[in-house]
Design a protein around this motif. Sequence first.
Motif, PDB file in Angstrom:
ATOM      1  N   ILE A  88      -2.949  14.008  -8.258  1.00  0.00           N
ATOM      2  CA  ILE A  88      -3.120  12.760  -7.504  1.00  0.00           C
ATOM      3  C   ILE A  88      -4.152  12.954  -6.399  1.00  0.00           C
ATOM      4  CG2 ILE A  88      -1.959  11.188  -5.887  1.00  0.00           C
ATOM      5  CD1 ILE A  88       0.524  11.396  -7.654  1.00  0.00           C
ATOM      6  N   ASP A  89      -4.137  14.098  -5.760  1.00  0.00           N
ATOM      7  CA  ASP A  89      -5.105  14.381  -4.706  1.00  0.00           C
ATOM      8  C   ASP A  89      -6.515  14.502  -5.251  1.00  0.00           C
ATOM      9  OD1 ASP A  89      -5.743  15.280  -1.908  1.00  0.00           O
ATOM     10  OD2 ASP A  89      -6.310  17.114  -2.968  1.00  0.00           O
ATOM     11  N   ASP A  92      -8.847   9.507  -8.063  1.00  0.00           N
ATOM     12  CA  ASP A  92      -8.425   8.148  -7.708  1.00  0.00           C
ATOM     13  C   ASP A  92      -7.668   7.453  -8.844  1.00  0.00           C
ATOM     14  OD1 ASP A  92      -9.319   8.315  -5.120  1.00  0.00           O
ATOM     15  OD2 ASP A  92     -11.223   7.300  -5.502  1.00  0.00           O
ATOM     16  N   LYS A  95      -4.142   8.325  -8.649  1.00  0.00           N
ATOM     17  CA  LYS A  95      -3.432   7.610  -7.579  1.00  0.00           C
ATOM     18  C   LYS A  95      -2.949   6.262  -8.098  1.00  0.00           C
ATOM     19  CE  LYS A  95      -6.216   9.681  -3.841  1.00  0.00           C
ATOM     20  NZ  LYS A  95      -6.992  10.612  -4.655  1.00  0.00           N
ATOM     21  N   VAL A 258       2.536   8.158   0.647  1.00  0.00           N
ATOM     22  CA  VAL A 258       1.632   8.367  -0.487  1.00  0.00           C
ATOM     23  C   VAL A 258       1.868   7.296  -1.544  1.00  0.00           C
ATOM     24  CG1 VAL A 258       1.168   9.885  -2.466  1.00  0.00           C
ATOM     25  CG2 VAL A 258       1.241  10.830  -0.153  1.00  0.00           C
ATOM     26  N   GLU A 261       0.428   3.935  -0.499  1.00  0.00           N
ATOM     27  CA  GLU A 261      -1.029   3.926  -0.620  1.00  0.00           C
ATOM     28  C   GLU A 261      -1.444   3.837  -2.084  1.00  0.00           C
ATOM     29  OE1 GLU A 261      -5.035   3.955   0.334  1.00  0.00           O
ATOM     30  OE2 GLU A 261      -3.290   3.653   1.648  1.00  0.00           O
ATOM     31  N   CYS A 262      -0.728   4.523  -2.970  1.00  0.00           N
ATOM     32  CA  CYS A 262      -1.072   4.480  -4.391  1.00  0.00           C
ATOM     33  C   CYS A 262      -0.790   3.104  -4.988  1.00  0.00           C
ATOM     34  CB  CYS A 262      -0.316   5.570  -5.137  1.00  0.00           C
ATOM     35  SG  CYS A 262      -0.939   7.242  -4.795  1.00  0.00           S
ATOM     36  N   ARG A 265      -3.804   1.199  -4.158  1.00  0.00           N
ATOM     37  CA  ARG A 265      -4.893   1.613  -5.041  1.00  0.00           C
ATOM     38  C   ARG A 265      -4.726   0.973  -6.425  1.00  0.00           C
ATOM     39  NH1 ARG A 265      -7.803   6.268  -3.193  1.00  0.00           N
ATOM     40  NH2 ARG A 265      -7.364   6.466  -0.976  1.00  0.00           N
ATOM     41  N   PHE A 297      -3.407  13.579   0.082  1.00  0.00           N
ATOM     42  CA  PHE A 297      -2.475  13.320  -1.023  1.00  0.00           C
ATOM     43  C   PHE A 297      -1.930  14.647  -1.575  1.00  0.00           C
ATOM     44  CE2 PHE A 297      -4.981   9.541  -0.678  1.00  0.00           C
ATOM     45  CZ  PHE A 297      -4.105   8.513  -0.975  1.00  0.00           C
TER      46      PHE A 297
END
Length: 307
Positions: A88-89, A92, A95, A258, A261-262, A265, A297
């Motif tokens: 994930i980090d 994108d 994510k 996290v 935020e995902c 995204r 992330f």
Amino acid sequence: MSKPQVEMFYADARTQSRITEEQARFFLDNGFLVVKGVLRGEELQTVQAEMEKQTAKGAAGVRDDPDYMYGTGGKTGRNVLRRIEYVIDKSDPMKALLGHPFILRSVERLQGRNFIPTWDSMVLKMPDEGIIVPWHRDAEVPSGCTDPRPIFNVDFYLDPADLATCLWVIPGSNKWSPEACKARIDRDGPDRFSTEDAIPVPMEAGDAIFHDITVLHGSPAGDGNPLRRTVYYEFRPGEIESNYGPHTREYLELKQQVLLECLDRRAAVSYSQGEEPFVYRPDGEFALGERMEPDTFRYPHQKYWRS
């Protein structure tokens, strides 16, 4: 030992908004559930292309990053890429994948609304270098835990897996004692993979498997195998993590941010348009406080282990 009499049961992300109660019961009884068509069209192509970049980077050899892990190739004996941590980090599209609404609604059905995303990795079988994965459990339920809710991985297949390379499971072994599992694992050992009490789970690119961390599973080395990439996202009920670990409470709050935020995204990518987004609504001690944008992330597990 006779082959287990388990009629394969599928969910279908193309026609469902989440798994049904009947499908949830199959998963709880057998320790796994196949979901067809989770990734398709533009999303599947985007995720495949994005993770091909990571595969190429790892295959070239990464000496100074412990996130890229290697093993001995089954054909040549060379050092070959077998796993990449914290995907994930690194991407994108990965994510956005964490925000997949069918997956999250299904996780919520099985674990309750206070679920936490805990691990994210990609496991690989490199072409013609298939490494045997002996029978194993991913982990045991934390010591002392009596909460019946499952801890499980969602395995996203980016490539097809046929009978030469696919996952095999022993249905119902998620209900076995640790002693019974150890006896089964020890019977084969690390260099043999007998399947008389197991069933194969062939997959198409874009399918996913929910698999309990306590179900016995593995895969043969394969012979002339093609590339097989599988992304693993693990989820745990927040109450189990809070009461028994292995992570600290700080980690759970960071991973909630996290996930939020995902979800944002996910809402921004072109291939999510028209889908009903998942709404994360943890409550009680896990109710969301002030929204904070995560500064990374990648929260290393070892930094947040309980002592």
